[in-house]
Design an enzyme around this catalytic site. Structure first.
Site, PDB file in Angstrom:
ATOM      1  N   CYS A 211       0.874  -1.172   0.000  1.00 47.96           N
ATOM      2  CA  CYS A 211       0.000   0.000   0.000  1.00 47.96           C
ATOM      3  C   CYS A 211       0.906   1.214   0.000  1.00 47.96           C
ATOM      4  CB  CYS A 211      -0.861   0.031   1.268  1.00 47.96           C
ATOM      5  SG  CYS A 211      -1.815  -1.468   1.508  1.00 47.96           S
TER       6      CYS A 211
ATOM      7  N   ARG B 170       1.321   1.709  -5.884  1.00 46.25           N
ATOM      8  CA  ARG B 170       1.500   0.687  -4.855  1.00 46.25           C
ATOM      9  C   ARG B 170       0.194  -0.005  -4.470  1.00 46.25           C
ATOM     10  NH1 ARG B 170       6.348   1.243  -2.265  1.00 46.25           N
ATOM     11  NH2 ARG B 170       5.550   0.043  -0.515  1.00 46.25           N
TER      12      ARG B 170
ATOM     13  N   TRP C 259      -3.816  -1.778  -1.320  1.00 45.30           N
ATOM     14  CA  TRP C 259      -3.824  -2.989  -2.136  1.00 45.30           C
ATOM     15  C   TRP C 259      -4.220  -4.096  -1.165  1.00 45.30           C
ATOM     16  CZ3 TRP C 259      -1.254  -7.764  -2.413  1.00 45.30           C
ATOM     17  CH2 TRP C 259      -1.341  -8.431  -3.637  1.00 45.30           C
TER      18      TRP C 259
ATOM     19  N   ASN D 159       1.122  -0.196   6.053  1.00 49.31           N
ATOM     20  CA  ASN D 159       1.485  -1.007   4.902  1.00 49.31           C
ATOM     21  C   ASN D 159       2.249  -2.201   5.448  1.00 49.31           C
ATOM     22  OD1 ASN D 159       2.369  -1.971   2.396  1.00 49.31           O
ATOM     23  ND2 ASN D 159       4.178  -0.666   2.424  1.00 49.31           N
ATOM     24  N   GLY D 160       1.814  -3.413   5.099  1.00 47.31           N
ATOM     25  CA  GLY D 160       2.484  -4.616   5.603  1.00 47.31           C
ATOM     26  C   GLY D 160       1.442  -5.625   6.052  1.00 47.31           C
TER      27      GLY D 160
ATOM     28  N   GLU E 189      11.616 -11.917 -20.364  1.00 48.49           N
ATOM     29  CA  GLU E 189      11.296 -10.541 -19.973  1.00 48.49           C
ATOM     30  C   GLU E 189      10.287  -9.916 -20.944  1.00 48.49           C
ATOM     31  OE1 GLU E 189      11.528  -8.834 -17.439  1.00 48.49           O
ATOM     32  OE2 GLU E 189      11.463  -6.749 -18.042  1.00 48.49           O
TER      33      GLU E 189
ATOM     34  N   LYS F 161       6.644  -8.580 -19.852  1.00 45.37           N
ATOM     35  CA  LYS F 161       6.199  -7.197 -20.101  1.00 45.37           C
ATOM     36  C   LYS F 161       4.832  -7.202 -20.769  1.00 45.37           C
ATOM     37  CE  LYS F 161       8.146  -5.395 -18.004  1.00 45.37           C
ATOM     38  NZ  LYS F 161       9.258  -5.748 -17.176  1.00 45.37           N
TER      39      LYS F 161
ATOM     40  N   GLU G  27       1.989  -8.373 -18.348  1.00 48.47           N
ATOM     41  CA  GLU G  27       1.592  -7.505 -17.232  1.00 48.47           C
ATOM     42  C   GLU G  27       0.905  -6.223 -17.678  1.00 48.47           C
ATOM     43  OE1 GLU G  27       6.096  -6.005 -16.001  1.00 48.47           O
ATOM     44  OE2 GLU G  27       4.607  -6.241 -14.445  1.00 48.47           O
TER      45      GLU G  27
ATOM     46  N   HIS H  34       9.881 -28.972 -28.384  1.00 50.17           N
ATOM     47  CA  HIS H  34       9.528 -29.946 -27.351  1.00 50.17           C
ATOM     48  C   HIS H  34       8.157 -29.669 -26.746  1.00 50.17           C
ATOM     49  CE1 HIS H  34      13.561 -31.660 -27.525  1.00 50.17           C
ATOM     50  NE2 HIS H  34      13.957 -30.402 -27.689  1.00 50.17           N
TER      51      HIS H  34
ATOM     52  N   LYS I  59       3.725  -2.067  -7.540  1.00 55.68           N
ATOM     53  CA  LYS I  59       5.130  -1.863  -7.912  1.00 55.68           C
ATOM     54  C   LYS I  59       6.073  -2.678  -7.051  1.00 55.68           C
ATOM     55  CE  LYS I  59       8.496   0.185 -10.133  1.00 55.68           C
ATOM     56  NZ  LYS I  59       8.796  -0.395 -11.464  1.00 55.68           N
TER      57      LYS I  59
END
Ligand code: M6R
Length: 609
Positions: free
Chosen positions: A2, A27, A73, A99-100, A481, A485, A488, A504, A604
């Site tokens: 958060c 966040r 969040w 936050n946590g 990567e 990208k 997301e 395969h 983030k």
């Protein structure tokens, strides 16, 4: 996961809190809320993004010169108005933002309910307000906060205000980020530095299990026992403009375009007279470098992909056995670590819970550790024996871009340092490596000039639902990567694979609806093989987009679209090849109208497990 911001001073708190909170919205964006001290404490909060909350409530009537703000969040408790922060005690006099995760919150809640505390949310945070209320029966405000925190297990970055002590803002942290901003007109707290750049460049880093009591012009820090701690005020040279969009439609695009500058900054002062200079940053003597037997690199997400590129470089050039591990896996197994292993933790934010915990595990095993990080004073930089900073500047877009390429630059510099100390490369080779990376910023700028061609691909393929990214060697992590990208920011499904692995299994997916992105910079060992893989995709009707080295005449004959990158050393090609993939993901997401800087469900920094 958060965002927190707090202020106490002589100014009007709400506009500053609002501005700070907006920059922290990456966040968490489930709900937002504010608490302002003014003859009591007024709390306003609701679900939705900050701008939604602003539309629902006339927040401008929040007047006062101290307060807290929070964007959420959700972890404990669904997305409802009552679960939105700030949270208050029974009397509405003690108000917290957090936050946590409070791991023992259910036991604490039960105990508090037995003492007749009435709860109005399902969150873990609310117990803190009631616990402080309980302790305030017998002690002052800040002592009550400290006593409450002694009972708490878990992670927290905390801002607390109390109607009975309106001249104080108490902050605390344990394993969640929180910084103090020392302004000329008051004191601030925030989850990260960019949130406060408009108001100050002077910061104090709070350490785990420390509390700070902020007054209009004062800062006092102590441990949970109340013992005073000394602190240092650090100046940060990031400017406010660095943390703003600067005319770009999104932070992600701005940050992609900032990469030439970010690499220049990351190299600045670290290449002198044919040597890599890290001063005391890595905290390793030449003797210790010679003694390294293994390297383990840990990270999550994009930083984990950077670690894979690092493995390739360390093994190929410095000839050091290197393993890469997801931080979340490393911390929960019993890794075998030899005495002379070097553990490198990579993290843009320096606050990713799994990476911080994995690094601490490694330290317990008694080995040397280095952090590669973008944020000064963050948790991993404080936990590691040495810290090398990527000089990317604030990265606001949730999708990591410039942080990634600057991580690669640092790993490359470490490779030069290790190769030189261990004499695995001769002077000529070292010089070529240094010359190679010096050219990268300009070469990145020329890759950015390919943007129109990439936008064209995005226009053609943004309605597809799946795609495959294939690469080999140092560019296999770039395939991963590129796929990450795209996933997301566009929510389009994408997979990254080593190109030869396609046969395969994934080849079964290929048809005329499947774009396949080949990351195929020239490499003497695998180029002909990649050409073969492209043929195989084409034979099954797949659409081929290739990233190739300028001058390659073979790939354009076979691929539907070719994006060229300048010629460079093979180990450096990944740093250029990733840029078209970042742009492709960006433009596809933009055409789909996605919320690019704040993609759904993401935040983030993942400061919870
Ligand atoms: O701050 P960190 O580098 O530790 O973050 C790790 C990941 O959460 C991060 O790279 C994430 O995967 C990004 N959203 C990728 O773009």
């Amino acid at each position: 996961m958060c965002g927190i911001v707090g202020y106490i001073g002589n100014g009007e708190a709400y506009p500053m809190l609002l501005k700070g909170l907006k920059s922290l919205e990456y966040r968490g964006y489930d709900s937002a809320g504010f608490a302002i001290v003014n003859k009591g404490i007024a709390i306003e909060k609701d679900i939705g993004r900050i701008e939604d909350v602003e539309k629902k409530i006339d927040l401008s009537m929040l007047k006062g010169s101290a307060g807290l703000a929070h964007c959420r969040w959700a972890t404990h408790g669904s997305v409802t108005k009552s679960n939105a922060h700030p949270h208050a005690d029974c009397s509405n006099k003690i108000v917290v933002v957090h936050n946590g995760i409070i791991e023992n919150y259910s036991q604490l809640k039960e105990k508090l309910m037995q003492k007749n505390h009435a709860f109005s949310s399902e969150t873990d945070t609310e117990v803190i307000a009631h616990l402080i209320e309980e302790y305030m029966k017998n002690s002052g405000f800040e002592e009550a906060v400290r006593n409450a925190l002694k009972e708490v297990n878990g992670s927290y970055a905390l801002g607390v205000i109390c109607a009975d002590e309106p001249d104080k803002l108490v902050a605390a942290r344990n394993e969640s980020p929180l910084i103090i901003g020392k302004g000329s007109n008051g004191m601030f707290i925030a989850s990260d530095i960019p949130a406060l750049l408009e108001y100050t460049n002077s910061f104090v880093y709070l350490h785990d299990r420390e509390t700070a009591v902020l007054g209009k012009g004062s800062i006092a820090i102590s441990d949970l026992e109340g013992a005073k701690k000394n602190f240092k005020v650090s100046r940060i040279n990031w400017s406010r403009e660095d943390a703003e969009k600067g005319g770009y439609k999104h932070f992600m695009l701005k940050e992609i375009y900032e990469q030439p500058r970010a690499i220049t900054e990351t190299l600045n002062g670290r290449l002198k007279n044919g040597n890599v200079i890290f001063e005391e940053e890595i905290n390793l003597s030449d003797k210790e470098i010679l003694e390294i037997e293994d390297v383990k690199i840990i990270g999550c997400g994009t930083s984990w992909h950077a670690a894979l590129v690092g493995k390739f470089m360390f093994e190929e050039l410095a000839k050091i056995t290197t393993e890469v591990e997801y931080a979340s896996e490393f911390r929960y197994r019993n890794p075998i670590i030899k005495k002379n292993t070097l553990v490198i933790a990579i993290s843009q934010s320096g606050e990713t819970a799994d990476t911080v915990a994995a690094l601490k595990e490694a330290k317990k095993l008694g080995v040397k550790t280095i952090a590669i990080c973008n944020v000064r004073g963050s948790s991993i930089t404080r936990a590691a024996d040495g810290a090398v900073y990527t000089m990317a500047g604030p990265e606001i877009g949730v999708a990591s871009t410039k942080a990634f390429t600057t991580q690669l630059a640092v790993l490359y510099l470490l490779t030069i340092l290790f190769s030189k100390a261990r004499k695995t490369l001769n002077d000529r080779q070292i010089k070529d490596m240094i010359d190679g990376i010096r050219k990268i910023p300009l070469q990145m700028a020329s890759v950015l000039n390919e943007d129109m061609e990439i936008m064209n691909c995005a226009e053609l393929y943004h309605k597809k639902t799946n795609s495959l990214y294939l690469g080999r060697g140092v560019n296999f992590p770039i395939a991963l990567e590129g796929a990450l990208k795209l996933k997301e920011v566009s929510y389009m499904h994408a997979e990254g694979y080593p190109a030869a692995e396609m046969k395969h299994g994934p080849i079964a997916l290929i048809d005329e609806n499947m774009p396949v992105v080949f990351i195929a910079p020239h490499d003497i060992y695998t180029h002909s093989k990649i050409l073969g893989n492209i043929e195989e995709v084409k034979a099954r009707g797949g659409i081929v987009i290739a990233i190739a080295t300028e001058g390659d005449s073979e790939i354009p004959k076979k691929a539907g679209h070719t994006i060229f990158i300048p010629k460079t050393l093979y180990t450096l090609s990944s740093m250029l090849a990733v840029i078209p993939l970042q742009l492709l993901a960006y433009h596809i997401a933009d055409k789909l109208g996605r919320d690019i800087d704040k993609p759904r469900n993401l935040a983030k920094s993942v400061v919870v497990e």
